[in-house]
Every structure is written in structure tokens, then in C-alpha cells.
Design an enzyme around this catalytic site. Structure first.
Site, mmCIF file in Angstrom:
data_model
loop_
_atom_site.group_PDB
_atom_site.id
_atom_site.type_symbol
_atom_site.label_atom_id
_atom_site.label_comp_id
_atom_site.label_asym_id
_atom_site.label_seq_id
_atom_site.Cartn_x
_atom_site.Cartn_y
_atom_site.Cartn_z
ATOM 1 N N LYS A 272 42.322 -11.529 54.298
ATOM 2 C CA LYS A 272 41.022 -11.294 53.271
ATOM 3 C C LYS A 272 39.906 -10.730 53.188
ATOM 4 O O LYS A 272 39.483 -10.500 53.971
ATOM 5 C CB LYS A 272 40.228 -12.964 54.466
ATOM 6 C CG LYS A 272 39.292 -13.663 53.790
ATOM 7 C CD LYS A 272 38.971 -14.903 54.832
ATOM 8 C CE LYS A 272 37.629 -15.165 53.535
ATOM 9 N NZ LYS A 272 36.622 -14.670 52.793
ATOM 10 N N GLU B 104 47.500 -14.276 54.763
ATOM 11 C CA GLU B 104 47.197 -13.113 54.080
ATOM 12 C C GLU B 104 45.877 -12.098 54.670
ATOM 13 O O GLU B 104 44.995 -13.173 55.511
ATOM 14 C CB GLU B 104 46.809 -13.091 52.837
ATOM 15 C CG GLU B 104 48.256 -14.061 51.877
ATOM 16 C CD GLU B 104 47.869 -14.361 50.344
ATOM 17 O OE1 GLU B 104 46.467 -13.570 49.915
ATOM 18 O OE2 GLU B 104 48.316 -15.375 49.316
HETATM 19 P P1 AMP Z 1 34.548 -17.911 51.275
HETATM 20 O O1 AMP Z 1 33.939 -17.273 50.192
HETATM 21 O O2 AMP Z 1 34.771 -17.648 52.295
HETATM 22 O O3 AMP Z 1 35.113 -19.299 51.121
HETATM 23 O O4 AMP Z 1 36.627 -17.681 51.172
HETATM 24 C C1 AMP Z 1 37.150 -17.625 50.451
HETATM 25 C C2 AMP Z 1 36.863 -16.393 49.432
HETATM 26 O O5 AMP Z 1 37.876 -15.409 49.893
HETATM 27 C C3 AMP Z 1 37.717 -15.992 48.355
HETATM 28 O O6 AMP Z 1 37.269 -17.018 47.271
HETATM 29 C C4 AMP Z 1 38.108 -14.875 48.145
HETATM 30 O O7 AMP Z 1 36.992 -14.174 46.745
HETATM 31 C C5 AMP Z 1 38.089 -14.601 48.909
HETATM 32 N N1 AMP Z 1 39.602 -13.639 49.401
HETATM 33 C C6 AMP Z 1 39.614 -12.576 50.339
HETATM 34 N N2 AMP Z 1 41.124 -12.451 50.078
HETATM 35 C C7 AMP Z 1 42.057 -13.976 49.870
HETATM 36 C C8 AMP Z 1 42.609 -14.101 50.139
HETATM 37 N N3 AMP Z 1 44.170 -12.962 50.572
HETATM 38 N N4 AMP Z 1 43.288 -15.098 48.971
HETATM 39 C C9 AMP Z 1 42.551 -16.097 48.938
HETATM 40 N N5 AMP Z 1 40.582 -15.862 48.956
HETATM 41 C C10 AMP Z 1 40.947 -14.158 49.577
#
Ligand code: AMP
Length: 577
Positions: free
Chosen positions: A268, A266
Site C-alpha cells: 500500500k 500488494e
Molecule cells: P485509504 O486512502 O486509506 O482509504 O486507502 C485506499 C487508497 O490506498 C487507495 O485509494 C489508493 O490511493 C491507495 N493505494 C496505495 N497502494 C494501493 C494499491 N496497491 N492498490 C490499491 N490502492 C492503493
């Protein structure tokens, strides 16, 4: 009433053993001998949390304020520098300061009283609130003996340093309740507050025990619940679950390897996480830190009202500009938690919502359902209610997966998420069900100290000491420093923020409470004897402040070590900047 000294002595014993088994035993023995309310408080206090998770009001007491108060009470008995030179940490410095004042006092504080005082301080608002908070704090410290003072200070600044991490505390709670560890870890996924977890387990074990006093209103008992003495009903109010977390992977190929090729990819999105509860015709929105932000996001409420079913969704809100292009994460955070001028901001800063998971439907939890099934159910609801979801593929080859990733980066997305088709939804867990693959190497790190700048940066705290979390001990281990990435305005804001978190200062460096999480990009990791962890990030640069993340959600030292190991297998990176 259990004495606070009993609590402090247990923490002292914890800090003197390196054995995880003994740590769990000591903590669970304390919880077992306390009454249920006090056990709930002690469980929180032991991991450095003065208030329940998600409590709407924070204490807002800085290390500097504590130091000043204790100095006043002790009559400035010894010079600060001398004390800091001999103390291992801030709590110990407070203890030395209180001891140096001499005098004998009988310990009279109870755990319940400390909790009551903490909640009192948190509740103080309005005119002169700062001075009134400090007065209450002063009364509390004036009652404490030095060892108690040490642990009051440690709880208040959230730095216990006795090796009892949140994970070990959960094991201790399992031992206290004589329940299987796996079961209690699972309960913790759904109930993130350790105090409420203790209440839940103790009340389930002895149904006639009802929490009293300060804890009673935290146990989420509805007003029309059965009278005390009855088996307590499950909480029925809307309560956020901890969001599922993602572990980093270095490439699409690695994600394929880890997930055995059975995955979806998916986009990000670089926005802010939201958990949306549609319940009995109402919509509630929670931030990643589980604060309710419903009133700040009226458009999300409007869109989600179209769902018309009881359900819990996981998703991301992103900020967009007039052309519909996605803006940086910081822009989204401008909208969160705002109480005023919401209608104006709504026009100025439009948002979009993307749903990516379905955690509960029609009252049933879906955490044990496979991702593919949750996703199919989500798709159906989203289609019917015209709600957006991030672009996604289920690649049938690595080449197809890599193509999706390359396109995502070319379009300006920060990366992709790889999700195991069969994975469960694991609240609060950074497992292997979700992997994040980003175009740039980054870690979320915690600022533990900062150096005063010179030259153009004179007067600003501008060189930041960055630390990763040690999951075993709960401590923060430095892995680098940087002054790159922030604008002048950011430096000014960060200087003020860090000064409020100051614990002590020595040789041009201000040591702070580990509270500010920043996303740090780096070129590679090198071996470094200068750091305790033995590793240092090269060409580190701050990409943004992660105000949505708590310090215990920062990347772990194990994640840094894993990235270090992975890069050994790759050709050396190009030198830059
Ligand atoms: P990080 O903040 O770098 O740890 O990455 C995880 C975060 O990416 C999650 O907490 C979500 O806020 C965000 N995110 C963005 N797109 C997605 C997606 N398709 N699925 C899950 N999380 C996502």
C-alpha cells in the site's frame, strides 16, 4: 417550470419521515413530476450538491456569508444567539431569520432559475469576484420565501439533514425510471453525478426527449452528435469513473478469513490516487476526486504516452526525495492542481507512478473481469511500456502473507492491500474486493467543529471535533476530539480554513460545514455515553489532512462500530501518551 417551493416542501416532508421507503417514494415522486432538466437539478440539490460532480468551478460561498446576506435582507430582525438557540440546524436558523423579518412574498423561484443562479455564482472570477458572487447570492435570497431560503442555505452548505443519502437517491432515481435498482446502482458506479444519471435514464426511456438549457452541455453530447430527436449516442468524451474503494481489515489473518484465502497482497503506497485515460493518442489524468490534473503532471503524461493503446488505468503517484525514498502524502498533493511553475516543481519534487489496475482496454470496459485477469493484462502493458507496479505476491499460506506484511511495515510502507483474486472492479464502492491492512489504526474522519485554543494555542482553532459518517442518514456522528498531530503552521492554516466554513459559534466552539477530512490515528475505541454514537476514539492524533477525499468518503460510523466489536475479541491495548 417547476417551482422551487415544490422542491423545498418535498425536502420538508423528507425530514418528517423516518421511513426509508417513504423517503424513496417522496423523492422519486418529485423527480417524476419534473421536466427532465429540473429533475436532474433536483436530484443533485436533494443531496446537497449545488453543482454537477466534477464541475471545474465551485460556488465558494461560506455559511457565514449566507448568514450575513440574509441578515442584511431581513434587517437584523432578531439577535443571532436567540435564533441559534431555537434552530435545529443552520438551514432552520436561516428560515427563522427570514420569517422574523415579516412581510409576505409570493413564491416565484423555479428550480431552473436556482440552478442558473448557482452556476452564475460559480462562474464569477477575477476582480471583485467575492463581492460579485455575494451580490448574485443576495438577489437570489431576496426572491425567496423563508422555507425556500432554508433549503437554498442547506444546498449551499451541503448539509440537508433530511435522511436522504446518496444511496437512497439512487434508489429513488431507479423508481422514477421504473428500472431495477441493481441496474441503476450499476449505472451510478459509472456515472457518479446524480443529475447526469437522471438525464441518462430519462433520455433512454424517452429517446425523443432532449435536455435543454443549462443541462444540455453537461450531457456530454459530442459536437457532431445526431440531431435532437435521435436516440442519443453514448457519451464519447473522456470521463472519469469513480475509483474503487477499500474496506479496512485489522490483520492479514482477517483478510484471509474474509477472502477465503484466495487473494493477492500488494504494497500500500502512501501517495495520491490517479486514474489515467489513454485515448486516441492523448493522456488525461484525473485525481481521486475526479478533477482533471493532466497539466500538473507532465512527467506522468510522458510515461503514459508509451502505452500507445486506448486504456484506463488506476494507480498511485508518490513523491520521492533525492535518495529515492518515498515522502509523505502531503508532498504529493503539492503537485496536484498546480498550474504554474510546473517545470520547476517537477525538478524540486520528483514523482513516481505505480499502476495497480486496468479498468478498460481498447474501448471495452473491464469492470466485470476478475482482478487476476485485469492484473495479467496490466502486467503485460506495463512491461511493454516500462511502467512500474507495486510489489505483489499471491501468498499460498497465511505465514507467507504475514511475512510480506511484516516486511512492508519494516520498510516503512503504511500497510498492504489484500485483493480478492476473483473480484470485479466496482467503481465508487467500498466492498470486500479490496481490503486495506495498515500498521497503525486510523480512520478518515470529518471535522465538524473546533474549540478556540488557550495558552500557547490562543487565537487558533485547535481542538477538533471528529465525526464519522452515518451511511443511513448522511449525517456526521462525533466520535472524538483531538488537538494532537498538527504543527504550528498547520494550526494557522486549519484555523483559516475552518473559519471559512463556519456555520455558527457558541461557547468557544466554532461549528463548521463538514468538509475537511483528516486521517486520525488512535490507540483504541472505548464506550462513551458523552457521544451520540456511544463510542470515542482514545489517544486520537491527526496524521494528515486528506484533501483528496470528500466528506462522503470518510469512514462510516458502522466501520468504527465494526472496529470496536473486533477489539473486544483482542487483549486490552497498552495505555500510552
Ligand atoms: P485509504 O486512502 O486509506 O482509504 O486507502 C485506499 C487508497 O490506498 C487507495 O485509494 C489508493 O490511493 C491507495 N493505494 C496505495 N497502494 C494501493 C494499491 N496497491 N492498490 C490499491 N490502492 C492503493
Amino acid at each position: 417550470m417547476a417551482s422551487f417551493l415544490d422542491f423545498a416542501e418535498t425536502c420538508q416532508a423528507l425530514s418528517q419521515t423516518g421511513s426509508r421507503l417513504q423517503i424513496v417514494e417522496l423523492a422519486s415522486d418529485l423527480l417524476s413530476r419534473l421536466a427532465v432538466d429540473e429533475a436532474a437539478c433536483a436530484a443533485r440539490f436533494m443531496v446537497g450538491r449545488p453543482s454537477p460532480q466534477g464541475a471545474p468551478k465551485k460556488l465558494q460561498v461560506s455559511g457565514r456569508a449566507i448568514w450575513r446576506i440574509v441578515n442584511q435582507i431581513s434587517g437584523e430582525a432578531q439577535p443571532d444567539e436567540e435564533i441559534f438557540a431555537s434552530a435545529a440546524d443552520f438551514g432552520e436558523a436561516i428560515e427563522i431569520l427570514m420569517r422574523s423579518a415579516g412581510g409576505q412574498r409570493e413564491p416565484t423561484l423555479t428550480i431552473a432559475e436556482v440552478d442558473r443562479r448557482f452556476q452564475e455564482i460559480a462562474a464569477i472570477e477575477g476582480r471583485n469576484s467575492r463581492a460579485r458572487k455575494l451580490d448574485t447570492l443576495r438577489e437570489l435570497f431576496a426572491r425567496a420565501i423563508p422555507l425556500e431560503g432554508k433549503y437554498l442555505a442547506k444546498i449551499l452548505i451541503g448539509e440537508m439533514r433530511h435522511g436522504l443519502s446518496e444511496g437512497l437517491m439512487v434508489d429513488a432515481i431507479a423508481r422514477m425510471a421504473s428500472r431495477p435498482i441493481a441496474e441503476v446502482r450499476r449505472a451510478h458506479m459509472l456515472e457518479s453525478d446524480l443529475g447526469r444519471l437522471v438525464l441518462e435514464l430519462r433520455c433512454a426511456a424517452t429517446p425523443t426527449v432532449e435536455p435543454t438549457g443549462a443541462q444540455a452541455d453537461l450531457s456530454a453530447r459530442p459536437a457532431d452528435a445526431e440531431p435532437p430527436g435521435a436516440v442519443r449516442p453514448r457519451p464519447s468524451i473522456v470521463k472519469p469513473l469513480r475509483p474503487m474503494l477499500a474496506a479496512p481489515a485489522s490483520s492479514i489473518a482477517e483478510a484471509f478469513r474474509i477472502l477465503d484465502g484466495r487473494l493477492a497482497l500488494e504494497l500500500k503506497l502512501d501517495g495520491a490516487r490517479v486514474q489515467i485515460h489513454c485515448h486516441a493518442g492523448a493522456v488525461h489524468i484525473f485525481s481521486r476526486r475526479m478533477n482533471e490534473v493532466t497539466s500538473s503532471l507532465p512527467e506522468v503524461v510522458e510515461w503514459m504516452s508509451r502505452v500507445g493503446r486506448d486504456a484506463i488505468f488506476d494507480g498511485e503517484v508518490v513523491a520521492i526525495n533525492q535518495q529515492g525514498h518515498q515522502l509523505a502524502f502531503q508532498q504529493v498533493m503539492r503537485r496536484f492542481g498546480r498550474q504554474r511553475e510546473i517545470e520547476r516543481l517537477r525538478v524540486e519534487q520528483p514523482m513516481r507512478l505505480y499502476l495497480f489496475d486496468l479498468i478498460s482496454l481498447d474501448g471495452g470496459l473491464l469492470t466485470d473481469a476478475a482482478y487476476v485477469d485485469r492484473h495479467a493484462a496490466l502486467q503485460e502493458i506495463a512491461d511493454a511500456a516500462q511502467l512500474a507496479m507495486p510489489r505483489r505476491i499471491v501468498p499460498d499460506s497465511l505465514t507467507q502473507g504475514e511475512g510480506f506484511y511484516a516486511r512492508a511495515l519494516a520498510e516503512g510502507y503504511e500497510g498492504v492491500m489484500a485483493k480478492a483474486l476473483a473480484s470485479r472492479y466496482t467503481p465508487g464502492v467500498r466492498g470486500r474486493g479490496w481490503l486495506k491492512i495498515k500498521g497503525v489504526n486510523t480512520f478518515d474522519l470529518v471535522i465538524v467543529a473546533a474549540d478556540w485554543g488557550y495558552g500557547r494555542r490562543h487565537g487558533w482553532l485547535s481542538n477538533y471535533h471528529l465525526a464519522a459518517r452515518d451511511e443511513q442518514s448522511g449525517e456526521f456522528v462525533e466520535v472524538g476530539k483531538t488537538f494532537k498531530g498538527l504543527s504550528d503552521a498547520d494550526f494557522i492554516e486549519m484555523t483559516a480554513r475552518l473559519q471559512a466554513l463556519k456555520i455558527r459559534e457558541a461557547g468557544g466552539t466554532v461549528y463548521v460545514r463538514p468538509e475537511v477530512v483528516v486521517e486520525v490515528a488512535y490507540s483504541d475505541i472505548q464506550r462513551s455515553p458523552r457521544y451520540i454514537g456511544g463510542m470515542a476514539l482514545r489517544f486520537a492524533r491527526i496524521v494528515g489532512v486528506r484533501s483528496d477525499k470528500r466528506p462522503d468518503e470518510a469512514d462510516s460510523i458502522a466501520a468504527v462500530a465494526a472496529a470496536f466489536d473486533r477489539q473486544i475479541l483482542k487483549p486490552a491495548p497498552r495505555a500510552e501518551g
